[in-house]
Design a protein around this motif. Structure first.
Motif, PDB file in Angstrom:
ATOM      1  N   UNK A  18      42.641  30.705  51.610  1.00  0.00           N
ATOM      2  CA  UNK A  18      41.545  31.528  51.124  1.00  0.00           C
ATOM      3  C   UNK A  18      41.717  31.717  49.630  1.00  0.00           C
ATOM      4  N   UNK A  19      40.595  31.926  48.953  1.00  0.00           N
ATOM      5  CA  UNK A  19      40.650  32.237  47.537  1.00  0.00           C
ATOM      6  C   UNK A  19      39.940  33.564  47.306  1.00  0.00           C
ATOM      7  N   UNK A  20      40.698  34.537  46.842  1.00  0.00           N
ATOM      8  CA  UNK A  20      40.140  35.850  46.543  1.00  0.00           C
ATOM      9  C   UNK A  20      39.740  35.905  45.071  1.00  0.00           C
ATOM     10  N   UNK A  21      38.619  36.560  44.817  1.00  0.00           N
ATOM     11  CA  UNK A  21      38.171  36.784  43.451  1.00  0.00           C
ATOM     12  C   UNK A  21      38.037  38.264  43.201  1.00  0.00           C
ATOM     13  N   UNK A  22      38.146  38.626  41.938  1.00  0.00           N
ATOM     14  CA  UNK A  22      38.000  40.021  41.542  1.00  0.00           C
ATOM     15  C   UNK A  22      37.017  40.061  40.379  1.00  0.00           C
ATOM     16  N   UNK A  23      35.848  40.637  40.597  1.00  0.00           N
ATOM     17  CA  UNK A  23      34.831  40.742  39.559  1.00  0.00           C
ATOM     18  C   UNK A  23      34.937  42.093  38.871  1.00  0.00           C
ATOM     19  N   UNK A  24      34.713  42.095  37.570  1.00  0.00           N
ATOM     20  CA  UNK A  24      34.818  43.319  36.785  1.00  0.00           C
ATOM     21  C   UNK A  24      33.475  43.678  36.173  1.00  0.00           C
ATOM     22  N   UNK A  25      33.187  44.956  36.109  1.00  0.00           N
ATOM     23  CA  UNK A  25      31.993  45.433  35.410  1.00  0.00           C
ATOM     24  C   UNK A  25      32.353  46.687  34.646  1.00  0.00           C
ATOM     25  N   UNK A  26      31.618  46.956  33.596  1.00  0.00           N
ATOM     26  CA  UNK A  26      31.869  48.153  32.809  1.00  0.00           C
ATOM     27  C   UNK A  26      32.733  47.910  31.592  1.00  0.00           C
ATOM     28  N   UNK A  27      33.563  46.926  31.650  1.00  0.00           N
ATOM     29  CA  UNK A  27      34.365  46.536  30.496  1.00  0.00           C
ATOM     30  C   UNK A  27      34.986  45.182  30.778  1.00  0.00           C
TER      31      UNK A  27
END
Length: 124
Positions: A18-27
């Motif tokens: 599996x490949x996990x991603x982490x998306x960022x918002x706000x900065x």
């Protein structure tokens, strides 16, 4: 508002990937250290991997070394976790986290920002 949102979790057979991603918002998190942790029900949050600012230093828990790879591209998806050869014991909820001082650490409370988690299940 600063947010980290994980994705990519799911059900996989033992030995799969599996490949996990982490998306960022706000900065942007280009100057932050990023980490992955996991937590099973009734257990403490466990360190998995961390990548210091600009990817200069990477550390893994012994239990995942050689199977998991943390990578970052300092965009809106600042960190990924490629998980190969998955085992049933890899199964709990995975969280990404950001550490403002830019130094990768295995200590959860050194991270100021956390996502809500993504569930990983591994069948035998």
């Amino acid at each position: 508002q600063v947010q980290l949102v994980e994705s990519g979790g799911g059900l996989v057979q033992a030995g799969g990937s599996l490949r996990l991603s982490c998306a960022a918002s706000g900065r942007t998190f280009s100057t932050y250290a990023m980490g992955w942790f996991r937590q099973a029900p009734g257990k403490e949050r466990e360190f998995v991997a961390t990548n210091s600012v600009r990817g200069r230093n990477t550390y893994y828990a012994d239990s995942v070394k050689g199977r998991f790879t943390i990578a970052r591209d300092n965009t809106k998806n600042p960190v990924y976790l490629q998980m190969n050869s998955l085992k049933p014991e890899d199964a709990p909820v995975y969280y990404c986290a950001a550490n403002e001082d830019g130094i990768g650490t295995i200590i959860p409370n050194r991270y100021e920002y956390w996502g809500q988690g993504t569930q990983v299940a591994v069948s035998t």
